[in-house]
Enzyme design. Sequence first.
Site, PDB file in Angstrom:
ATOM      1  N   GLY A  41      10.305  32.801  -9.137  1.00 28.07           N
ATOM      2  CA  GLY A  41       9.917  34.208  -9.150  1.00 28.07           C
ATOM      3  C   GLY A  41       8.644  34.424  -9.957  1.00 28.07           C
ATOM      4  N   GLN A  71      10.907  46.453  -5.419  1.00 28.31           N
ATOM      5  CA  GLN A  71      10.391  47.497  -4.526  1.00 28.31           C
ATOM      6  C   GLN A  71       9.441  48.444  -5.245  1.00 28.31           C
ATOM      7  OE1 GLN A  71      13.407  49.525  -2.253  1.00 28.31           O
ATOM      8  NE2 GLN A  71      14.438  47.632  -1.691  1.00 28.31           N
ATOM      9  N   GLY A  72       9.994  49.145  -6.267  1.00 29.34           N
ATOM     10  CA  GLY A  72       9.246  50.242  -6.895  1.00 29.34           C
ATOM     11  C   GLY A  72       7.875  49.826  -7.355  1.00 29.34           C
ATOM     12  N   GLU A 117       9.236  56.576 -11.767  1.00 30.21           N
ATOM     13  CA  GLU A 117      10.661  56.218 -11.689  1.00 30.21           C
ATOM     14  C   GLU A 117      11.383  56.785 -12.903  1.00 30.21           C
ATOM     15  OE1 GLU A 117      11.691  52.218 -10.304  1.00 30.21           O
ATOM     16  OE2 GLU A 117       9.593  51.899  -9.848  1.00 30.21           O
ATOM     17  N   HIS A 144      22.128  49.334 -11.078  1.00 29.83           N
ATOM     18  CA  HIS A 144      21.167  50.250 -10.449  1.00 29.83           C
ATOM     19  C   HIS A 144      21.973  51.318  -9.727  1.00 29.83           C
ATOM     20  CE1 HIS A 144      17.840  51.784  -8.090  1.00 29.83           C
ATOM     21  NE2 HIS A 144      17.011  51.005  -8.753  1.00 29.83           N
ATOM     22  N   ARG A 174      18.398  54.993 -15.944  1.00 29.18           N
ATOM     23  CA  ARG A 174      19.303  54.327 -15.013  1.00 29.18           C
ATOM     24  C   ARG A 174      20.750  54.264 -15.458  1.00 29.18           C
ATOM     25  NH1 ARG A 174      15.962  49.271 -12.951  1.00 29.18           N
ATOM     26  NH2 ARG A 174      14.655  50.632 -11.697  1.00 29.18           N
ATOM     27  N   HIS A 177      22.358  44.950 -11.140  1.00 23.67           N
ATOM     28  CA  HIS A 177      20.919  44.856 -10.865  1.00 23.67           C
ATOM     29  C   HIS A 177      20.181  43.923 -11.816  1.00 23.67           C
ATOM     30  CE1 HIS A 177      17.077  46.155  -9.338  1.00 23.67           C
ATOM     31  NE2 HIS A 177      16.703  46.706 -10.482  1.00 23.67           N
ATOM     32  N   ARG A 230      17.025  48.694 -19.476  1.00 26.03           N
ATOM     33  CA  ARG A 230      15.612  48.454 -19.155  1.00 26.03           C
ATOM     34  C   ARG A 230      14.986  49.673 -18.483  1.00 26.03           C
ATOM     35  NH1 ARG A 230      13.192  46.876 -14.478  1.00 26.03           N
ATOM     36  NH2 ARG A 230      15.114  46.172 -13.504  1.00 26.03           N
TER      37      ARG A 230
HETATM   38  C1  SIN Z   1      13.475  50.074  -8.145  1.00 25.91           C
HETATM   39  O1  SIN Z   1      12.519  50.013  -7.393  1.00 25.91           O
HETATM   40  O2  SIN Z   1      14.242  51.036  -8.230  1.00 25.91           O
HETATM   41  C2  SIN Z   1      13.787  48.891  -9.007  1.00 25.91           C
HETATM   42  C3  SIN Z   1      12.697  48.648  -9.954  1.00 25.91           C
HETATM   43  C4  SIN Z   1      13.228  48.004 -11.191  1.00 25.91           C
HETATM   44  O3  SIN Z   1      14.347  47.495 -11.217  1.00 25.91           O
HETATM   45  O4  SIN Z   1      12.523  48.046 -12.197  1.00 25.91           O
END
Ligand code: SIN
Length: 477
Positions: free
Chosen positions: A16, A49-50, A114, A227, A270, A322, A357
């Site tokens: 990764g 994604q985000g 976010e 998540h 979160r 997550h 986080r």
């Molecule tokens: C998300 O896109 O919701 C996940 C991003 C992350 O876990 O920081």
Amino acid sequence: MSLQLERTDVLIIGSGLAAVTVALHVPDTYRVLLVTKGCVTEANSDLAQGGMASAYLEPTSETHIRDTLAASKWTAQLERVRLLAEAGREAIQEMEQFGVVFDREDEQYALGREGAHSTSRIFHVGGDETGRHIMATLRDRLPGHVHVMEHVLIDRLLEHDGRVVGATGFTREARLQIEAGAVVLATGGIGGLLDWTSNCRTVTGDGLVLAQRVGAALKNITDLQFHPTLLASGTPELVTEALRGAGATLVDEAGRHVMAHHPLGSLAPRDDVAAVLTAHRGHVYLETSQVARMTERFPKLTATCQARQIDLALIPVRPGLHFQMGGIAVDEDGRTSVDGLYAVGEVADTGVHGKNRLASNSLLECWVFGKRVASALELKHGISDADGGTAYDVTDEVFQSFRRQIGKWLTISPAIDEIRSFLENTHQLTRTKHVTRQLAEQTLQLEAARLLALAFLELEGLDEQDVTARTAHGVFA
Ligand code: SIN
């Protein structure tokens, strides 16, 4: 089975962003071997994604620091967070120099927002396919002194004189022994131990087990992040929090806003959102009527929903495992408590996340700390006599029943009775010296789950000796 021998300066385990960042920054006089259990793309980073948070466009990193600390409920380590956010301001340009092209709108960066961020600072690529694009670009830039081997399961670290000097493993055909001047664990967290996760199925806590077996200190491994929004229809998949940043709200079956009580609404941290959704009786949806240019900004989600015939206006979601905030204890340069062994990315506890986080700080952590590890590496070769080791002697059927049992206790509120029972059942397993790749892989997963289970027990003031045969119940139940 034949034995394949490899010799390298730096062995990186994982593929990764943390692994690739180290590989990109190691001096080119070093030979680097990067090995990964599956294909290189089977990494959580590819699923991101985000995007990646950075205060690049802000006057200072102070707000990013404050948001990170506040999301962690002030449990993250200030100095490490400062280091992350400060170095993170450079990360965007640095990645651009490697060819990453962040999304723009009208020639300006298109920033997402976010949960628990007080401003829009999430840089993304390809809308909601940030990880896939970043990783493809960076892997393409790996230089010639970095050799990549896929489908390599590492099952043990080799030691000499108190120092890690390599590893043993399996290719698909042969037993493998690798001598290395330094070993970097970048194996990710533990999400793949569960079916209900946003993680890659290959990410199952191997690094924790490998490190713990050579005596490296672990920290806070029970700090897990759920998540709030995995797609609740079909195979679990992340529905990015950036969708809420773009205006989606969490609603119940009657259309009521389920986070209305929180000052940050659907963009609360979160852990708060996941707790509310877990406690909620009935279905929860992401209502997206306020999201502008949905299909353009969230192409991956759009395609997934279309393929599964899910209404894009009302997307069913539920929380899932997550991220692991804790991990192998490291200093600010990724050194573990064992010489020759480094850890980076989700497998490491750098202290930047505390107990929760902040969204999109994980890619940033991989980049910032990956660079630091690459500069800090000290090589020292040594020869270790590898014996074959042992593995749990489990049939596939028994292993699968243990996985189901893990699914019962590894939840947002860990079930102590199930944990005791799992520990008792696994404690009774016998071991074999006839270690196959499959047994080695299953053993790593069971040992990772045992480490977690023991850590949860310890939080209750108990240890394995408190688990008696009376607590065991059928693993096939
Ligand atoms: C998300 O896109 O919701 C996940 C991003 C992350 O876990 O920081």
